[in-house]
Design a protein around this motif. Structure first.
Motif, short mmCIF file in Angstrom:
data_model
loop_
_atom_site.label_atom_id
_atom_site.label_comp_id
_atom_site.label_asym_id
_atom_site.label_seq_id
_atom_site.Cartn_x
_atom_site.Cartn_y
_atom_site.Cartn_z
N TRP A 558 32.64 35.21 32.85
CA TRP A 558 32.08 34.69 34.10
C TRP A 558 33.18 34.20 35.03
O TRP A 558 33.14 34.44 36.24
N VAL A 559 34.17 33.50 34.49
CA VAL A 559 35.27 32.98 35.32
C VAL A 559 36.04 34.13 35.96
O VAL A 559 36.34 34.11 37.16
N LEU A 560 36.37 35.16 35.19
CA LEU A 560 37.10 36.30 35.73
C LEU A 560 36.25 37.06 36.75
O LEU A 560 36.76 37.51 37.80
N LEU A 561 34.96 37.18 36.45
CA LEU A 561 34.04 37.87 37.37
C LEU A 561 33.92 37.09 38.68
O LEU A 561 34.02 37.67 39.78
N ARG A 562 33.73 35.78 38.58
CA ARG A 562 33.59 34.96 39.78
C ARG A 562 34.86 34.99 40.63
O ARG A 562 34.79 35.03 41.88
N VAL A 573 38.56 28.75 39.67
CA VAL A 573 37.15 28.85 39.27
C VAL A 573 36.91 27.97 38.06
O VAL A 573 35.94 27.20 38.00
N ALA A 574 37.81 28.07 37.09
CA ALA A 574 37.63 27.32 35.84
C ALA A 574 37.73 25.82 36.07
O ALA A 574 36.95 25.04 35.49
N GLU A 575 38.67 25.37 36.91
CA GLU A 575 38.84 23.92 37.07
C GLU A 575 37.64 23.27 37.75
O GLU A 575 37.37 22.09 37.53
N LYS A 576 36.89 24.03 38.56
CA LYS A 576 35.71 23.47 39.19
C LYS A 576 34.61 23.16 38.17
O LYS A 576 33.66 22.43 38.48
N GLY A 594 43.30 30.35 28.97
CA GLY A 594 43.28 31.79 28.74
C GLY A 594 43.36 32.61 30.01
O GLY A 594 43.85 33.75 29.99
N VAL A 595 42.90 32.08 31.16
CA VAL A 595 42.91 32.84 32.41
C VAL A 595 44.11 32.49 33.29
O VAL A 595 44.17 32.90 34.44
N ALA A 596 45.08 31.74 32.73
CA ALA A 596 46.24 31.35 33.54
C ALA A 596 46.94 32.56 34.14
O ALA A 596 47.49 32.48 35.24
N ASP A 597 46.92 33.67 33.43
CA ASP A 597 47.47 34.91 33.96
C ASP A 597 46.35 35.95 33.94
O ASP A 597 46.08 36.55 32.90
N PRO A 598 45.68 36.19 35.07
CA PRO A 598 44.55 37.12 35.07
C PRO A 598 44.96 38.56 34.76
O PRO A 598 44.10 39.38 34.44
#
Length: 677
Positions: A558-562, A573-576, A594-598
């Motif tokens: 969801w975070v990567l998609l958003r 996105v994740a920090e919100k 995990g998403v620090a580097d997309p």
């Protein structure tokens, strides 16, 4: 079938004692279900329990997981040591557990080990158990079967006392019970003490009971070693039927017949057989280890043996030219001779190129370790020679490694260990990954690894999709667990690629995902929404996230998609979500890092504290000025808990002392933020 366990069983008594524990900053998790399968699961359960009960995150805790629970039989009897894992402060946990329930004892294995709970048993004047005391017999056998020294090539055991050896022989003196004999043959043959009569009787029962499937008896290894040692006439027929699994035993007894069998198995690519073949060839045909390796490497190449065979040969060559280091908690530089030999072999013109390439790959993460160890040598000439070897290696490394990659068929944890090498892809990496996907011999694990890297870096192409489409229904629809990996199921990634490319095959793939069976796919179906994302997919994913269902990558998706939909970095996105209702902290914290580097998200279901990749991302999140204090605090917490400073010997690939010192300095420089957290 449900098994009811009463209070008079070991499990019942231990559970009753367990319920009495807790207090003073210490708590225990409830006994496990199958959902708590690993230590990572235990730490996640603790985080959830703390959040539910309002327990401070700094509390210490203890638990056992489902793998530990195998110590209990279905009846509830304790049939092995129960390992109790923990988190927090070791001294607090030790105090909280105490000595154990009456009739049992707890062994404290120190800050880097689990506690062990076992029964208290009695022994006679010779330290021997009553043969009818199941727990006492198990503990005795465990004690005498603990090696005093273990190396890559051999295992040494303390000699048995006369009474101990007699006790073991007595257990084998009656009618042969193969299931029972397993426990007693190994400690005897570890000391080469199985008698010809015992061996013959065991062989007769083994061949009769397991005719046509000799390897199915789990006690065959010591018996085969005894047959070879005693030059029993049936030893070779038995070894041939067992196949390559018998390689180690045959290599320990080199002869023309063992050499013939080992060669045949080695040419199939079996790594253990290759190592055994080298040992036998070296002992019988060629005393010079380099010339022996040269001859075998060329034969492996001529017979087009799998690439792993050259790796096995390299391991055997290294062992032949170096002293044997201890494999249990060695000193920091105990493997220096082995590492230096690997670097030297990469530039040794006496060896064929395939073997030098294998050496260059094996040395990829060791040059700095060799350089650091060389700096500690007291002999200046020896140190200079080692440093010169490193320089020669680094000069030819890129040429040797061009167009190569890891073994995609081995232990998947080994691929995870080197994942950080692929944070950026060179043109040669991209070509190699494309070639592996086009190769029909690449298995499901290899496809998952290569496709994930290409897709995440935006390098996956229609050619990759077309190459895999003929295989997806027969091969990629099979269950493949990715719980402990940094890549998704290959069919998830393939579907995302087809959707992104708007390829016609996407419709067939989505139709398959929408069917109710097979059942394994349901927990990961929503992960395909990352392909060609839209608001409808985002809403469906979010509904699952806040439902409390078991997260197998859903929040990460969801975070990567958003982030794709909003055109922003997934970190923002994740920090919100940090204060958002409906998300679980222990999942969100893992996703944030995990998403620090997309371009290379980390899909492991928990923060892997022994991973280079997770350490790097934790640092980056902690130091990212674009993030809120709360988000950066999550990065700091993960960094503080990483093994690089706490248990550096557990980090894989191993780190240098310089890297450990740099990590500690990094944390010390941010001590004020640690205190604030």
């Amino acid at each position: 079938m449900v098994v009811l366990v009463g209070l008079n069983t070991d499990l019942g008594r231990i559970k009753a004692w367990w319920r009495t524990l807790g207090g003073d900053g210490f708590t225990v998790l409830p006994p496990p279900t199958r959902s708590r399968y690993t230590q990572s699961d235990g730490h996640e359960d603790a985080a959830e329990l703390f959040a539910t009960r309002g327990i401070p995150e700094t509390a210490s805790f203890a638990y056992w997981h489902w793998q530990s629970h195998d110590a209990f039989a279905r009846s509830g009897d304790l049939r092995g040591v129960l390992y109790l894992h923990w988190g927090g402060d070791h001294a607090t946990v030790a105090t909280g557990l105490g000595e154990g329930p009456p009739g049992y004892r707890i062994v404290n294995n120190g800050p880097q080990g689990a506690f062990q709970l076992d029964k208290v048993t009695a022994t006679d004047a010779d330290g021997l158990p009553d043969p009818e005391d199941t727990a006492g017999v198990r503990q005795f056998l465990s004690r005498i079967d603990e090696p005093r020294r273990r190396t890559a090539r051999s295992t040494e055991y303390d000699p048995l006392a006369r009474a101990e050896e007699r006790w073991l022989h007595d257990r084998l003196s009656g009618p042969v019970d193969l299931d029972a004999a397993v426990r007693f043959t190994a400690p005897l043959e570890h000391r080469q003490a199985l008698t010809p009569d015992e061996t013959a009787r065991l062989l007769s029962a083994w061949r009769e009971t397991y005719a046509g499937r000799l390897a199915a008896w789990r006690g065959w290894r010591p018996v085969l070693r005894a047959l070879l040692r005693q030059e029993h006439p049936e030893a070779w027929e038995v070894a041939a039927e067992l196949g390559a699994d018998a390689s180690h035993a045959l290599a320990a007894h080199p002869s023309p017949r063992s050499l013939e069998l080992l060669r045949a198995w080695a040419l199939t690519g079996d790594e253990g057989a290759v190592r055994g073949w080298f040992r036998a060839h070296h002992a019988l045909r060629e005393p010079d280890p380099v010339r022996a390796a040269h001859a075998l490497s060329e034969e492996l190449t001529d017979r087009t043996a799998p690439e792993a065979a050259q790796t096995g040969l390299l391991h055997a060559l290294r062992e032949a030219v170096t002293d044997e280091p201890e494999t249990r908690r060695p000193a920091a530089d105990a493997f220096f001779p082995l590492l230096l030999a690997t670097i030297r072999f990469a530039t040794d013109d006496r060896l064929p190129r395939p073997l030098r390439v294998a050496a260059a790959k094996a040395a990829a993460d060791t040059a700095d370790r060799v350089r650091e160890a060389a700096g500690r040598l007291t002999d200046a000439a020896e140190a200079a020679d080692a440093l010169a070897a490193v320089e020669r290696y680094e000069t030819v490394r890129d040429d040797l490694l061009a167009g190569t990659g890891p073994d995609l068929t081995g232990y998947e944890g080994g691929l995870g260990d080197i994942y950080h090498r692929y944070r950026t892809l060179s043109p040669a990496d991209v070509r190699w990954l494309h070639d592996r996907l086009a190769d029909p011999s690449t298995g499901v694990q290899g496809i998952a690894f290569c496709l994930e890297l290409l897709h995440a870096h935006g390098e996956a192409t229609e050619a990759d999709l077309v190459a895999l489409l003929p295989r997806w229904k027969k091969e990629l629809t099979k269950q493949y667990r990715t719980t402990y990996t940094e890549w998704r199921h290959p069919l998830v990634t393939l579907t995302c690629l087809a959707l992104d490319l708007e390829h016609p095959a996407a419709a067939d793939l989505l139709a398959w995902w929408s069917k109710p069976k097979p059942l394994w796919k349901e927990p990961v179906r929503l992960l395909t929404h990352l392909g060609a994302p839209d608001e409808e997919k985002a809403a469906e994913l979010w509904e699952f996230v806040v439902s409390g269902g078991h997260d197998t990558g859903h929040l990460m998706t969801w975070v990567l998609l958003r982030a794709r939909l909003d055109g922003t970095h997934p970190l923002h996105v994740a920090e919100k979500l940090i204060a958002e209702q409906g998300t679980r902290d222990y999942v969100l914290h893992r996703v944030l890092i995990g998403v620090a580097d997309p371009a290379q998200p980390l899909w492991h279901y928990a923060i892997d504290r022994r991973s280079h990749s997770w350490w790097q991302r934790a640092q980056e999140v902690a130091d990212d000025p674009r993030l809120s204090d709360a988000a950066r605090a999550i990065g700091m917490k993960a960094a503080r808990e990483h093994h690089i400073t706490r248990y550096p010997d557990q980090v894989r690939p191993p780190v240098t002392q310089g890297e450990v010192s740099a990590a500690r300095a990094w944390l010390e420089a941010r001590a004020d933020r640690t205190a604030a957290d």
